[in-house]
Scaffold this motif. Structure first.
Motif, short mmCIF file in Angstrom:
data_model
loop_
_atom_site.label_atom_id
_atom_site.label_comp_id
_atom_site.label_asym_id
_atom_site.label_seq_id
_atom_site.Cartn_x
_atom_site.Cartn_y
_atom_site.Cartn_z
N PRO A 132 82.86 -8.41 68.76
CA PRO A 132 83.03 -8.43 70.26
C PRO A 132 81.77 -8.18 71.24
CG PRO A 132 85.05 -7.52 69.19
CD PRO A 132 84.03 -7.62 68.40
N GLU A 133 81.16 -7.12 70.62
CA GLU A 133 80.04 -6.73 71.54
C GLU A 133 78.73 -7.77 71.47
OE1 GLU A 133 80.26 -4.28 73.55
OE2 GLU A 133 82.37 -4.32 72.89
N ARG A 134 78.58 -8.39 70.32
CA ARG A 134 77.35 -9.16 70.14
C ARG A 134 77.80 -10.74 70.21
NH1 ARG A 134 75.88 -12.76 66.35
NH2 ARG A 134 77.74 -12.34 64.78
N LEU A 135 78.90 -11.16 69.93
CA LEU A 135 79.26 -12.59 70.07
C LEU A 135 79.43 -12.91 71.56
CD1 LEU A 135 81.82 -12.97 67.29
CD2 LEU A 135 79.46 -13.78 67.53
N PRO A 136 79.37 -14.38 71.84
CA PRO A 136 79.27 -14.60 73.34
C PRO A 136 80.95 -14.42 73.89
CG PRO A 136 78.40 -16.46 71.86
CD PRO A 136 78.81 -15.38 71.07
N GLY A 137 81.01 -13.87 75.01
CA GLY A 137 82.54 -13.83 75.63
C GLY A 137 82.96 -15.35 75.66
N LEU A 138 84.40 -15.33 75.73
CA LEU A 138 85.05 -16.52 76.03
C LEU A 138 85.82 -16.60 77.38
CD1 LEU A 138 86.30 -19.11 74.69
CD2 LEU A 138 88.24 -17.73 74.23
N ALA A 139 85.55 -17.66 77.97
CA ALA A 139 86.51 -18.05 79.26
C ALA A 139 87.21 -19.35 78.97
CB ALA A 139 85.46 -18.27 80.46
N VAL A 140 88.36 -19.16 79.68
CA VAL A 140 89.37 -20.33 79.51
C VAL A 140 89.58 -21.16 80.92
CG1 VAL A 140 91.49 -21.50 78.43
CG2 VAL A 140 90.05 -19.29 77.45
N VAL A 141 89.28 -22.29 80.99
CA VAL A 141 89.79 -23.16 82.00
C VAL A 141 91.16 -24.04 81.62
CG1 VAL A 141 89.55 -24.57 84.02
CG2 VAL A 141 87.64 -23.04 83.34
N PRO A 142 92.23 -23.83 81.91
CA PRO A 142 93.38 -24.63 81.28
C PRO A 142 93.33 -26.21 81.61
CG PRO A 142 94.22 -23.18 82.92
CD PRO A 142 92.69 -22.86 82.69
N GLY A 143 93.58 -27.08 80.47
CA GLY A 143 93.37 -28.26 81.03
C GLY A 143 94.62 -29.21 80.14
N GLY A 144 95.31 -28.33 79.33
CA GLY A 144 96.46 -28.97 78.29
C GLY A 144 97.60 -29.27 79.07
N SER A 145 98.61 -29.35 78.33
CA SER A 145 100.17 -29.59 78.79
C SER A 145 100.77 -28.06 78.79
CB SER A 145 100.88 -30.50 77.74
OG SER A 145 101.15 -30.04 76.65
N THR A 146 100.38 -27.20 78.21
CA THR A 146 101.06 -26.05 78.01
C THR A 146 100.29 -24.81 78.10
OG1 THR A 146 102.47 -27.03 76.28
CG2 THR A 146 102.66 -24.65 76.72
N ASN A 147 98.74 -24.77 77.79
CA ASN A 147 98.07 -23.63 77.94
C ASN A 147 98.51 -22.33 77.86
OD1 ASN A 147 96.20 -25.82 79.06
ND2 ASN A 147 97.50 -25.79 80.76
N VAL A 148 99.29 -22.16 76.75
CA VAL A 148 99.88 -20.76 76.37
C VAL A 148 98.74 -19.59 76.51
CG1 VAL A 148 101.05 -19.40 74.71
CG2 VAL A 148 101.80 -21.75 75.06
N PHE A 149 97.71 -19.81 75.58
CA PHE A 149 96.69 -18.64 75.77
C PHE A 149 96.34 -18.21 77.16
CE2 PHE A 149 92.31 -17.16 74.82
CZ PHE A 149 92.46 -16.02 74.28
N ALA A 150 95.76 -19.25 77.85
CA ALA A 150 95.29 -18.92 79.18
C ALA A 150 96.43 -18.42 80.15
CB ALA A 150 94.70 -20.11 79.93
#
Length: 321
Positions: free
Chosen positions: A81-99
């Motif tokens: 987590p400290e080295r890898l890129p961070g992740l951001a989510v903009v929901p565009g699906g039908s359910t978007n559970v993770f977001a």
């Protein structure tokens, strides 16, 4: 900040115009490269490239399938987590559970505003993920390992996901009504609903046998029916390992009882009863079946398996919230 926007043009709830507006909004705050996915697995390849090139942030614009691919690309060489890129989510699906489980708005424009606020305020958290892999000594041992963000399923629920994907390939829209119809068809055609074929094994514990359905949760809620959250494993959390809800019978009375419990579930109480098995915070376990069964992760049907090993990995990925 160097950022990569990975946009799925087939996302259910976004248009080309919406993607353009979101791209301009993000580009005003960061050095942004925007790429539209062109094939299955493209988002994974882009996530891998971002990790290799030291990008600061990857923004996934799409549904849970797009997010899953990006995550698997980012973690291709393992979590850091400290080295890898961070992740951001903009929901565009039908359910978007993770977001939605992260607390983000389900509207893509509102989520973009929330993302920009989070970046300005440096709001982030490190979440746990699930990892599924082949089991040594079985016919599935060579299956590549794959990360999932919110859930996996082995057996009945994966069969429903497979049916929905078949309908979508025939041009049907991914709607909640479509899922309900395919669930009913899966129930009536399920050959093992009275006598399960799945065994759950974990180190140092007696195995749980004769399961019909097994849902592995990395967070709660498990999914949404419209705006209603469904809690299969209410204790599941991005801060712990994995939870399991399993059933050893899918007779008509049992289905009616557990479906009602699921529809009325709350963050404090999920499905329960003599045919239900609920396990919390598991870091290492295996599901075996006497016959090949459907398998899904994050709503993506992955074919038939006879065994899957699961690992719950805490603090695997940094996300912007």
């Amino acid at each position: 900040m160097r950022a990569l926007l990975v946009a799925n043009p087939a996302a259910t709830t976004t248009s080309a115009r919406t993607r353009d507006v979101l791209t301009h909004a993000l580009a005003s705050e960061m050095k942004l490269e925007a790429v539209t996915t062109e094939y299955r697995g493209h988002a994974r390849d882009l996530g891998r490239r971002a990790a290799r090139e030291g990008i600061d942030l990857v923004v996934a614009l799409g549904g849970d399938g797009t997010v899953n691919e990006v995550v698997n690309g980012l973690l291709h060489e393992g979590p850091d987590p400290e080295r890898l890129p961070g992740l951001a989510v903009v929901p565009g699906g039908s359910t978007n559970v993770f977001a939605r489980a992260l607390g983000l708005p389900n509207d893509s424009v509102e989520a973009t505003g929330a993302l920009l606020d989070a970046l300005r305020e440096k709001r982030r958290r490190t979440v746990g993920l699930g990892l599924a892999s082949g089991v040594p000594g079985t016919e599935d041992e060579s299956v590549p390992e794959r990360w999932f963000t919110f859930c996996a399923g082995f057996g009945f629920d994966a069969g429903v996901v497979g049916r929905v994907e078949q309908q979508r390939e025939r041009g049907k829209r991914s709607t909640h009504a479509l899922y309900v119809r395919q669930l009913m068809r899966q129930f009536w055609e399920e050959p093992n609903r009275r006598h399960g074929t799945i065994t759950l094994e974990q180190p140092g514990v007696d195995p749980v046998t004769d399961l019909v359905l097994s849902i592995v949760c990395n967070t709660s809620p498990w999914t949404y029916l419209g705006n209603k959250p469904l809690y299969a494993s209410p204790e599941a959390s991005f801060d712990t390992a994995l939870d399991v809800l399993a059933l050893d019978r899918l007779s008509t009375p049992a289905v009616a009882r557990y479906a009602t419990q699921l529809l009325t579930s709350t963050p404090e109480r999920g499905p329960h009863g003599k045919h239900a098995v609920s396990l919390h915070d598991l870091t290492d376990f295996t599901l075996h079946s006497k016959v090949p069964l459907p398998f899904q992760m994050d709503g993506d049907h992955l074919g038939l398996r006879t065994s899957v090993r699961f690992t719950g990995v805490r603090r695997a990925l940094r996300v912007i919230v």
